[in-house]
Write a protein that holds these residues in place. Sequence first.
Motif, PDB file in Angstrom:
ATOM      1  N   VAL A 112      48.663   4.560  68.135  1.00 38.81           N
ATOM      2  CA  VAL A 112      48.267   5.085  69.442  1.00 38.81           C
ATOM      3  C   VAL A 112      47.274   4.116  70.077  1.00 38.81           C
ATOM      4  O   VAL A 112      46.304   3.704  69.442  1.00 38.81           O
ATOM      5  CB  VAL A 112      47.653   6.492  69.307  1.00 38.81           C
ATOM      6  CG1 VAL A 112      47.136   6.979  70.654  1.00 38.81           C
ATOM      7  CG2 VAL A 112      48.683   7.463  68.742  1.00 38.81           C
ATOM      8  N   ARG A 146      52.581  12.878  74.626  1.00 33.93           N
ATOM      9  CA  ARG A 146      52.639  11.643  73.833  1.00 33.93           C
ATOM     10  C   ARG A 146      53.744  10.751  74.406  1.00 33.93           C
ATOM     11  O   ARG A 146      54.915  11.129  74.405  1.00 33.93           O
ATOM     12  CB  ARG A 146      52.924  11.978  72.367  1.00 33.93           C
ATOM     13  CG  ARG A 146      52.885  10.784  71.420  1.00 33.93           C
ATOM     14  CD  ARG A 146      53.235  11.224  70.000  1.00 33.93           C
ATOM     15  NE  ARG A 146      53.180  10.120  69.052  1.00 33.93           N
ATOM     16  CZ  ARG A 146      52.111   9.804  68.330  1.00 33.93           C
ATOM     17  NH1 ARG A 146      51.017  10.542  68.444  1.00 33.93           N
ATOM     18  NH2 ARG A 146      52.123   8.789  67.496  1.00 33.93           N
ATOM     19  N   ASP A 148      55.714   7.319  74.155  1.00 32.59           N
ATOM     20  CA  ASP A 148      56.091   6.197  73.299  1.00 32.59           C
ATOM     21  C   ASP A 148      56.924   5.238  74.147  1.00 32.59           C
ATOM     22  O   ASP A 148      57.937   5.640  74.729  1.00 32.59           O
ATOM     23  CB  ASP A 148      56.910   6.726  72.121  1.00 32.59           C
ATOM     24  CG  ASP A 148      56.972   5.749  70.966  1.00 32.59           C
ATOM     25  OD1 ASP A 148      56.559   4.599  71.141  1.00 32.59           O
ATOM     26  OD2 ASP A 148      57.458   6.141  69.894  1.00 32.59           O
ATOM     27  N   THR A 174      52.008   3.538  72.097  1.00 31.25           N
ATOM     28  CA  THR A 174      51.998   4.996  72.213  1.00 31.25           C
ATOM     29  C   THR A 174      50.708   5.404  72.910  1.00 31.25           C
ATOM     30  O   THR A 174      49.624   4.931  72.549  1.00 31.25           O
ATOM     31  CB  THR A 174      52.086   5.661  70.826  1.00 31.25           C
ATOM     32  OG1 THR A 174      53.280   5.221  70.165  1.00 31.25           O
ATOM     33  CG2 THR A 174      52.127   7.175  70.961  1.00 31.25           C
ATOM     34  N   PHE A 175      50.835   6.285  73.911  1.00 30.78           N
ATOM     35  CA  PHE A 175      49.692   6.696  74.723  1.00 30.78           C
ATOM     36  C   PHE A 175      49.677   8.217  74.856  1.00 30.78           C
ATOM     37  O   PHE A 175      50.734   8.853  74.879  1.00 30.78           O
ATOM     38  CB  PHE A 175      49.764   6.044  76.108  1.00 30.78           C
ATOM     39  CG  PHE A 175      49.827   4.536  76.061  1.00 30.78           C
ATOM     40  CD1 PHE A 175      48.672   3.790  76.018  1.00 30.78           C
ATOM     41  CD2 PHE A 175      51.054   3.880  76.032  1.00 30.78           C
ATOM     42  CE1 PHE A 175      48.728   2.393  75.954  1.00 30.78           C
ATOM     43  CE2 PHE A 175      51.129   2.497  75.967  1.00 30.78           C
ATOM     44  CZ  PHE A 175      49.953   1.750  75.929  1.00 30.78           C
ATOM     45  N   ILE A 176      48.483   8.800  74.941  1.00 31.50           N
ATOM     46  CA  ILE A 176      48.313  10.244  75.070  1.00 31.50           C
ATOM     47  C   ILE A 176      47.660  10.542  76.417  1.00 31.50           C
ATOM     48  O   ILE A 176      46.591   9.995  76.724  1.00 31.50           O
ATOM     49  CB  ILE A 176      47.436  10.822  73.944  1.00 31.50           C
ATOM     50  CG1 ILE A 176      47.924  10.352  72.567  1.00 31.50           C
ATOM     51  CG2 ILE A 176      47.415  12.348  74.035  1.00 31.50           C
ATOM     52  CD1 ILE A 176      49.303  10.842  72.196  1.00 31.50           C
TER      53      ILE A 176
END
Length: 279
Positions: A112, A146, A148, A174-176
């Motif tokens: 992440v 999330r 991706d 990957t980013f939140i």
Amino acid sequence: MLGYFTEVNSVETVNARMGATINPRVRQVMSSLVGHLHAFVKDVQLTQEEWEYAINFLTRTGQICSDERQEFILLSDTLGVSMLVDAVNNRRPAGATENTVFGPFHVAGGPVRPMGYNVNLDGRGEKCLYRGRVVDLQGEPIAGARIDVWSDSVDGFYDVQQPNIQPKWNNRGTFITGEDGAYHYLGIKPVSYPIPDDGPVGQMLIALGRHPYRPAHMHYLIVAEGYQKLVTHIFAAGDTYLESDTVFGVKKSLILDFKKVEGDSIQWEAAFDFVLVRR
């Protein structure tokens, strides 16, 4: 009792051999498969030599598969089966972002990254800022989504295709999302590329007079609690292969104008909002 197998009663005879207590879904799927396969053989009057070639083709397709390469997915993709299965299983209301084919190059378990991170680790290619929001059908932001992302390199290869050339996790991230549902990160403007065509699937495409190319795109896999999973791309407008994508993955709603940016560090900007549907 149907008796012995004949050309006329082939489907009924084969399907009658299924056990009485098997799973009903297995019965439904296999009965239909047998029916369509036998109808195909009768329709084209398949020769013994053609049948043997088909067996050899499937054998070679399996033999070339590895942890990094899935030739059967390529076969499914290039015959339009992957997109058809995707369409059947992902019918969505108007306004929702459309699904498209997953592809064989996703890698699970990526690290992440913080928002704004540059996923282009080899420093090659035209820099692009990707930004937008993840929202629901009412336009409300979705926190904790999330995201991706993955794309090819400037040479048209994914990092898993060149493990000794590209850095691991090159052009992946990957980013939140936070409370505003927004995302932004740096990558490169993707380029069109050929699917691996040095195996049985490539030989099939040549025999069919087809090219192996995919138009330039960025992959997205987005999951959020309470919402349907989204597997999609954004495609670069103006690409030569948009109307002849070898895996049939292009949808009009996913074509995006990448805007040219005047600057030293970033050359392009791609703004796209993803609209999820509740489960």
